[in-house]
Design a protein around this motif. Structure first.
Motif, PDB file in Angstrom:
ATOM      1  N   ALA A  72      -5.829  11.262 -88.145  1.00 45.89           N
ATOM      2  CA  ALA A  72      -4.457  11.635 -87.769  1.00 45.89           C
ATOM      3  C   ALA A  72      -3.941  12.757 -88.657  1.00 45.89           C
ATOM      4  O   ALA A  72      -2.954  12.614 -89.380  1.00 45.89           O
ATOM      5  N   LEU A  73      -4.607  13.887 -88.589  1.00 44.34           N
ATOM      6  CA  LEU A  73      -4.164  15.093 -89.271  1.00 44.34           C
ATOM      7  C   LEU A  73      -3.239  15.879 -88.351  1.00 44.34           C
ATOM      8  O   LEU A  73      -3.075  15.531 -87.171  1.00 44.34           O
TER       9      LEU A  73
ATOM     10  N   ALA B  82      -3.091   5.415 -94.848  1.00 46.99           N
ATOM     11  CA  ALA B  82      -3.431   6.200 -96.037  1.00 46.99           C
ATOM     12  C   ALA B  82      -4.019   7.543 -95.646  1.00 46.99           C
ATOM     13  O   ALA B  82      -3.665   8.593 -96.198  1.00 46.99           O
ATOM     14  N   ASN B  83      -4.928   7.530 -94.685  1.00 47.54           N
ATOM     15  CA  ASN B  83      -5.582   8.768 -94.284  1.00 47.54           C
ATOM     16  C   ASN B  83      -4.569   9.776 -93.748  1.00 47.54           C
ATOM     17  O   ASN B  83      -4.626  10.967 -94.072  1.00 47.54           O
ATOM     18  N   HIS B  84      -3.616   9.297 -92.939  1.00 46.18           N
ATOM     19  CA  HIS B  84      -2.589  10.211 -92.419  1.00 46.18           C
ATOM     20  C   HIS B  84      -1.762  10.806 -93.548  1.00 46.18           C
ATOM     21  O   HIS B  84      -1.508  12.022 -93.574  1.00 46.18           O
ATOM     22  N   LEU B  85      -1.327   9.981 -94.485  1.00 42.10           N
ATOM     23  CA  LEU B  85      -0.479  10.477 -95.566  1.00 42.10           C
ATOM     24  C   LEU B  85      -1.225  11.476 -96.447  1.00 42.10           C
ATOM     25  O   LEU B  85      -0.653  12.475 -96.908  1.00 42.10           O
ATOM     26  N   ILE B  86      -2.512  11.252 -96.670  1.00 40.12           N
ATOM     27  CA  ILE B  86      -3.309  12.201 -97.457  1.00 40.12           C
ATOM     28  C   ILE B  86      -3.446  13.528 -96.720  1.00 40.12           C
ATOM     29  O   ILE B  86      -3.487  14.600 -97.347  1.00 40.12           O
ATOM     30  N   GLU B  87      -3.460  13.480 -95.390  1.00 37.44           N
ATOM     31  CA  GLU B  87      -3.595  14.711 -94.611  1.00 37.44           C
ATOM     32  C   GLU B  87      -2.391  15.637 -94.775  1.00 37.44           C
ATOM     33  O   GLU B  87      -2.446  16.797 -94.361  1.00 37.44           O
ATOM     34  N   HIS B  88      -1.305  15.163 -95.381  1.00 39.94           N
ATOM     35  CA  HIS B  88      -0.186  16.053 -95.688  1.00 39.94           C
ATOM     36  C   HIS B  88      -0.641  17.199 -96.592  1.00 39.94           C
ATOM     37  O   HIS B  88      -0.033  18.266 -96.599  1.00 39.94           O
ATOM     38  N   ALA B  89      -1.705  16.989 -97.371  1.00 34.58           N
ATOM     39  CA  ALA B  89      -2.202  18.026 -98.283  1.00 34.58           C
ATOM     40  C   ALA B  89      -2.916  19.145 -97.537  1.00 34.58           C
ATOM     41  O   ALA B  89      -3.141  20.216 -98.114  1.00 34.58           O
ATOM     42  N   GLY B  90      -3.277  18.923 -96.259  1.00 37.66           N
ATOM     43  CA  GLY B  90      -3.940  19.962 -95.476  1.00 37.66           C
ATOM     44  C   GLY B  90      -5.358  20.221 -95.919  1.00 37.66           C
ATOM     45  O   GLY B  90      -5.861  19.653 -96.895  1.00 37.66           O
ATOM     46  N   PHE B  91      -6.039  21.106 -95.183  1.00 37.99           N
ATOM     47  CA  PHE B  91      -7.422  21.453 -95.519  1.00 37.99           C
ATOM     48  C   PHE B  91      -7.521  22.130 -96.890  1.00 37.99           C
ATOM     49  O   PHE B  91      -8.576  22.148 -97.507  1.00 37.99           O
ATOM     50  N   GLU B  92      -6.400  22.690 -97.343  1.00 43.29           N
ATOM     51  CA  GLU B  92      -6.407  23.372 -98.643  1.00 43.29           C
ATOM     52  C   GLU B  92      -6.317  22.378 -99.805  1.00 43.29           C
ATOM     53  O   GLU B  92      -6.417  22.774-100.966  1.00 43.29           O
TER      54      GLU B  92
END
Length: 328
Positions: A213-214, A253-263
């Motif tokens: 869920a990015l 957790a995975n969705h919230l971590i995706e806030h950091a983006g690919f960078e």
């Protein structure tokens, strides 16, 4: 391909391909009909709608069961998730183009309205009963017949990716010193340790997880603009290749971590207050808000932060060793 699979396209003489950005596992293009013969089916104005051509990345069949994915997509379409599947071919499929929706931008996930809408969308997704993604378990280990089919697959998938990332092949990637420097051989113990640690720390229910869920898989209304928004947007999720049954906290957790983006800009990671509000929105339709329940869900989510990191780390190492996809 469109003429072969879509009856309405039988009279289309030509079309153009427009790349759709964001695909890592697949190549995506919008197919726009540029001319059609007389009598071709279309909308009320006689125009055919564009469709999306999804071509699977070479080698991805080694870690993605495409037959199961197609069956699960049909079930999820019935629940109102994803773009409708229009036709399948050996290494891809045609999907409806969501003309009234667009992918969220990474920075929009920090919008409180979007975050609340995503939390509710994930809750709806988690409640879906998708038989194609079920894995049967021995009946004697469960008293409830339905629970016997909701076997968490998260850990088995991580172990299979670890095996693929550490198995010698004839590929030139085997000699890549960057892979060797990761100490992949030792990470089998990390999977075991995280599985044991999360089971001790939290009692996460087994639900259908999206697992990816990015921002690019979160669809907002095409006209949504944060500055003009007066209410939470309607949100839907797309791309269910990695969906499986597993512990609920992993998906959050995975969705919230995706806030950091690919960078991997860790400054974007949600604060504790943001995580609390996200969990409250997830639980919001259960009646009067129970702050203790919100705290339990936040702690459950935070317990799976390291699991999400290891999941995608093993995925990337496996890709580097086995896939033809140009992914660093």
């Amino acid at each position: 391909m469109c003429r072969a699979l879509l009856p309405a396209w039988s009279g289309v003489a030509a079309a153009r391909l427009e790349p759709v950005a964001g695909g890592i596992t697949n190549s995506l293009h919008r197919v726009v009909p540029s001319s059609a013969s007389e009598g071709a089916e279309g909308d009320e104005n006689g125009q055919l709608e564009p469709v999306v051509l999804r071509v699977f990345g070479r080698g991805t069949e080694k870690f993605l069961d495409r037959e199961t994915e197609a069956a699960a997509l049909t079930e999820l379409n019935a629940f109102g998730f994803g773009a409708r599947c229009l036709g399948v071919f050996e290494n891809g499929r045609l999907e409806a183009f969501l003309a009234d929706a667009r992918p969220a931008a990474p920075d929009e996930m920090a919008d409180a309205r979007v975050s609340r809408a995503v939390a509710r969308a994930l809750r709806r997704f988690h409640a879906c009963d998708v038989r194609a993604r079920r894995v049967a378990a021995p009946r004697e280990t469960h008293s409830d017949a339905r629970e016997s089919t909701l076997v968490p697959r998260t850990w088995d998938i991580m172990r299979s990716w670890h095996e693929a990332a550490t198995t010698e092949t004839d590929s030139a990637h085997d000699a890549d010193p960057r892979l060797e420097a990761l100490g992949l051989a030792r990470m089998s113990a990390d999977v075991d340790a995280l599985e044991a640690a999360t089971k001790r720390a939290v009692d996460a229910p087994t639900v259908l997880l999206h697992n990816d869920a990015l921002a690019g898989n979160i669809m907002l209304p095409a006209g949504y603009a944060r500055a003009r928004a007066g209410h939470d947007p309607d949100v839907t999720l797309i791309d269910f290749e990695y969906a499986c049954y597993g512990p609920r906290g992993f998906d959050l957790a995975n969705h919230l971590i995706e806030h950091a983006g690919f960078e991997c800009d860790w400054r974007r990671l949600p604060t504790r207050a943001f995580r609390r509000d996200f969990c409250a929105a997830y639980l919001g339709d259960e009646g009067p808000l129970d702050e203790a329940a919100v705290t339990r869900l936040r702690l459950e989510t935070e317990a799976f932060y390291p699991v999400s990191h290891l999941w995608w780390g093993l995925w990337a190492a496996m890709q580097a060793r086995t896939s033809t996809i140009d992914f660093d």
